[in-house]
Design an enzyme around this catalytic site. Sequence first.
Site, PDB file in Angstrom:
ATOM      1  N   VAL A 133       4.445  40.210 -23.694  1.00 38.62           N
ATOM      2  CA  VAL A 133       3.010  40.494 -23.540  1.00 38.62           C
ATOM      3  C   VAL A 133       2.797  41.697 -22.622  1.00 38.62           C
ATOM      4  O   VAL A 133       1.985  42.579 -22.923  1.00 38.62           O
ATOM      5  CB  VAL A 133       2.257  39.247 -23.017  1.00 38.62           C
ATOM      6  CG1 VAL A 133       0.761  39.542 -22.901  1.00 38.62           C
ATOM      7  CG2 VAL A 133       2.487  38.045 -23.932  1.00 38.62           C
ATOM      8  N   GLU A 147      11.249  28.373 -29.715  1.00 39.82           N
ATOM      9  CA  GLU A 147      12.188  28.680 -28.627  1.00 39.82           C
ATOM     10  C   GLU A 147      13.497  27.933 -28.876  1.00 39.82           C
ATOM     11  O   GLU A 147      13.529  26.967 -29.637  1.00 39.82           O
ATOM     12  CB  GLU A 147      11.607  28.160 -27.302  1.00 39.82           C
ATOM     13  CG  GLU A 147      10.192  28.554 -27.038  1.00 39.82           C
ATOM     14  CD  GLU A 147      10.088  29.712 -26.071  1.00 39.82           C
ATOM     15  OE1 GLU A 147      11.099  30.030 -25.422  1.00 39.82           O
ATOM     16  OE2 GLU A 147       9.010  30.311 -25.993  1.00 39.82           O
ATOM     17  N   LYS A 194      -3.096  23.699 -22.980  1.00 41.14           N
ATOM     18  CA  LYS A 194      -4.234  24.479 -23.516  1.00 41.14           C
ATOM     19  C   LYS A 194      -5.471  23.590 -23.640  1.00 41.14           C
ATOM     20  O   LYS A 194      -6.601  24.032 -23.398  1.00 41.14           O
ATOM     21  CB  LYS A 194      -3.865  25.062 -24.883  1.00 41.14           C
ATOM     22  CG  LYS A 194      -2.754  26.098 -24.798  1.00 41.14           C
ATOM     23  CD  LYS A 194      -2.229  26.452 -26.170  1.00 41.14           C
ATOM     24  CE  LYS A 194      -1.097  27.454 -26.110  1.00 41.14           C
ATOM     25  NZ  LYS A 194      -0.390  27.601 -27.381  1.00 41.14           N
ATOM     26  N   GLY A 218       1.938  36.083 -29.938  1.00 46.40           N
ATOM     27  CA  GLY A 218       2.508  37.382 -30.279  1.00 46.40           C
ATOM     28  C   GLY A 218       2.009  38.421 -29.285  1.00 46.40           C
ATOM     29  O   GLY A 218       0.917  38.277 -28.725  1.00 46.40           O
TER      30      GLY A 218
HETATM   31  N1  LIG Z   1       4.370  35.667 -26.011  1.00 45.26           N
HETATM   32  C1  LIG Z   1       3.235  35.181 -26.466  1.00 45.26           C
HETATM   33  O1  LIG Z   1       2.954  35.207 -27.674  1.00 45.26           O
HETATM   34  C2  LIG Z   1       2.222  34.589 -25.511  1.00 45.26           C
HETATM   35  C3  LIG Z   1       0.975  34.158 -26.003  1.00 45.26           C
HETATM   36  C4  LIG Z   1       0.024  33.650 -25.105  1.00 45.26           C
HETATM   37  C5  LIG Z   1       0.350  33.542 -23.759  1.00 45.26           C
HETATM   38  N2  LIG Z   1       1.597  33.951 -23.318  1.00 45.26           N
HETATM   39  C6  LIG Z   1       1.883  33.811 -21.896  1.00 45.26           C
HETATM   40  O2  LIG Z   1       2.074  35.102 -21.342  1.00 45.26           O
HETATM   41  C7  LIG Z   1       3.005  35.035 -20.253  1.00 45.26           C
HETATM   42  C8  LIG Z   1       4.152  36.034 -20.523  1.00 45.26           C
HETATM   43  O3  LIG Z   1       4.763  35.674 -21.762  1.00 45.26           O
HETATM   44  P1  LIG Z   1       5.855  36.607 -22.442  1.00 45.26           P
HETATM   45  O4  LIG Z   1       6.020  36.083 -23.818  1.00 45.26           O
HETATM   46  O5  LIG Z   1       5.503  38.031 -22.252  1.00 45.26           O
HETATM   47  O6  LIG Z   1       7.155  36.240 -21.579  1.00 45.26           O
HETATM   48  P2  LIG Z   1       8.469  37.135 -21.428  1.00 45.26           P
HETATM   49  O7  LIG Z   1       8.689  37.970 -22.628  1.00 45.26           O
HETATM   50  O8  LIG Z   1       9.539  36.186 -20.997  1.00 45.26           O
HETATM   51  O9  LIG Z   1       8.118  38.098 -20.216  1.00 45.26           O
HETATM   52  C9  LIG Z   1       8.061  37.670 -18.875  1.00 45.26           C
HETATM   53  C10 LIG Z   1       8.473  38.861 -18.016  1.00 45.26           C
HETATM   54  O10 LIG Z   1       8.298  38.494 -16.648  1.00 45.26           O
HETATM   55  C11 LIG Z   1       9.520  38.701 -15.947  1.00 45.26           C
HETATM   56  N3  LIG Z   1       9.629  37.648 -14.920  1.00 45.26           N
HETATM   57  C12 LIG Z   1       9.561  36.333 -15.127  1.00 45.26           C
HETATM   58  N4  LIG Z   1       9.678  35.678 -13.953  1.00 45.26           N
HETATM   59  C13 LIG Z   1       9.835  36.625 -13.021  1.00 45.26           C
HETATM   60  C14 LIG Z   1      10.024  36.580 -11.611  1.00 45.26           C
HETATM   61  N5  LIG Z   1      10.077  35.429 -10.940  1.00 45.26           N
HETATM   62  N6  LIG Z   1      10.133  37.753 -10.947  1.00 45.26           N
HETATM   63  C15 LIG Z   1      10.112  38.914 -11.610  1.00 45.26           C
HETATM   64  N7  LIG Z   1       9.940  39.042 -12.937  1.00 45.26           N
HETATM   65  C16 LIG Z   1       9.814  37.889 -13.642  1.00 45.26           C
HETATM   66  C17 LIG Z   1      10.611  38.583 -16.966  1.00 45.26           C
HETATM   67  O11 LIG Z   1      11.757  39.281 -16.558  1.00 45.26           O
HETATM   68  P3  LIG Z   1      13.199  38.986 -17.198  1.00 45.26           P
HETATM   69  O12 LIG Z   1      13.275  39.858 -18.410  1.00 45.26           O
HETATM   70  O13 LIG Z   1      14.148  39.318 -16.138  1.00 45.26           O
HETATM   71  O14 LIG Z   1      13.232  37.518 -17.559  1.00 45.26           O
HETATM   72  C18 LIG Z   1       9.961  39.220 -18.201  1.00 45.26           C
HETATM   73  O15 LIG Z   1      10.103  40.618 -18.216  1.00 45.26           O
HETATM   74  C19 LIG Z   1       3.452  33.573 -20.188  1.00 45.26           C
HETATM   75  O16 LIG Z   1       2.673  32.893 -19.233  1.00 45.26           O
HETATM   76  C20 LIG Z   1       3.157  33.042 -21.579  1.00 45.26           C
HETATM   77  O17 LIG Z   1       2.926  31.647 -21.617  1.00 45.26           O
HETATM   78  C21 LIG Z   1       2.527  34.468 -24.151  1.00 45.26           C
END
Ligand SMILES: NC(=O)c1ccc[n+]([C@@H]2O[C@H](COP(=O)([O-])OP(=O)(O)OC[C@H]3O[C@@H](n4cnc5c(N)ncnc54)[C@H](OP(=O)(O)O)[C@@H]3O)[C@@H](O)[C@H]2O)c1
Length: 442
Positions: free
Chosen positions: A29, A199, A214, A311
């Site tokens: 995201v 996942e 949610k 997404g």
């Molecule tokens: N993806 C979707 O479709 C979607 C939809 C709705 C809501 N969301 C929400 O959006 C948020 C992000 O989702 P995402 O899919 O983008 O997740 P993601 O791809 O796993 O991205 C999370 C990012 O944050 C970094 N990170 C996580 N914990 C950290 C920490 N303690 N310190 C520093 N960096 C950290 C991760 O680094 P690393 O690469 O090192 O792990 C990664 O780059 C979540 O809360 C998710 O529930 C996602």
Amino acid sequence: MTTTLAQFGSSEYAVRNTCKVALLGFGTVGSSVARLLGARSGEHGLRLTHVYNRDVARKRVDWTPPDVTWTADIDEVLSSDVDVVVELLGGLRPAHDWVRCALRSRKSVVTANKQLIAHFGSQLLHQAQTEQQFLGFGACVAGGVPVLSGLQDGLAGDRLIQVRGILNGTCNYILTKIEKAGASFSEALAEAQQAGFAESDPTDDIDGLDAGAKLAILARVGLNAELRPQHVRCHSIRQVAAIDFGYAAELGCTIRQISTVKRIQRQIYAEVGPALVAKNSPLACLSGSQNIVVSSGEFGGDTVFSGHGAGGNPTAVAVVSDLLQAARHRANSVERHDPAASSCEVMGDPEVQQYVRFVVRDRPGILASLAAAFSRHDINVDAVLQKPGYSKSKLPFVMTLESCRKSRLTAALAEIGRFDFLEEIPLSLPILKEGPCDAFAL
Ligand SMILES: NC(=O)c1ccc[n+]([C@@H]2O[C@H](COP(=O)([O-])OP(=O)(O)OC[C@H]3O[C@@H](n4cnc5c(N)ncnc54)[C@H](OP(=O)(O)O)[C@@H]3O)[C@@H](O)[C@H]2O)c1
């Protein structure tokens, strides 16, 4: 019935001053938000100034503005002059601490983190109000579908009594796969994982915890009710099989993972799990990984929101929409009033029509034993369905039950569970009615 379709690139709002934005987390995201801000730079007054991530060097890209600060030091962001911090890390820790810290430093916050808002929404909204900052979380439910703003602003004039929907794309993908291809649950799950829709550990999705978080947010925004995620009754989709879709079709229904939160006088009922829904309902028509939410208002009736629930790009749209609101809040000092959600009694025993599927070693007297057991718990059998062509040593059939309290059904199934002719634990699924909600019927 009104339909709101999520669209990429919604309405434009002029924002007077440049609003400096920091991203915490540059994953799916986070990188999509950066791309969207870049693609629309100059249009909206939002300027990306900081990207924070652990081991940030491996995240760095060459397509963001050259003056963006890439950092692995959170204090560098929190002590900077950014106006809005966008939390896209996920999880409760350290996200919770850093969001609190950002608000304390008089920065607005936008997050897509449903767990954070489901668990700490009240506390964070209170803090945001105290600090006169904006807290946006429109991306937490149904990704790019503007359901939270639709409920909070668009339907503010109504009194909502129920919000129901399909909030988890993984479950919808798996169930539609079982329905269309006759796959088993484990085959459909494996396919969803291969296609990137599930996942490697899918527990939160298929056991309903993701949708439960949610639903707690929808309860707050739509019904103004303080509902803890642990008070949402969550049931898994693991036991649903292709045969259930065959029987559901005979009843004019299909099966979907349905999330429902409903106000019944001063009580709240909230449940997530597989359920039968009428084939012609908007819930049944949704396939693949999309999301849908149907709100029911006392005055305005039903409103349907649907679109891409997850997404990078759809979720980034929701994040940027919140950023524009944060910028407007900052430019105009528009007070946002998030009505305080009231605590409510959680109700656990609604009356629901039920579908119960048995798999038995056939012998005379089984139906009579089951009907007698249901009758001892004051439950009336409505119909019995049995498809031909199955082995008598593992014979599936279905009983539908008239509306009964869940507690009675649970007691009856506990008694039935001791019968020696059962080959599998019976699967019970609610049969959900459509239309305006009457007192206790789901
Ligand atoms: N993806 C979707 O479709 C979607 C939809 C709705 C809501 N969301 C929400 O959006 C948020 C992000 O989702 P995402 O899919 O983008 O997740 P993601 O791809 O796993 O991205 C999370 C990012 O944050 C970094 N990170 C996580 N914990 C950290 C920490 N303690 N310190 C520093 N960096 C950290 C991760 O680094 P690393 O690469 O090192 O792990 C990664 O780059 C979540 O809360 C998710 O529930 C996602």
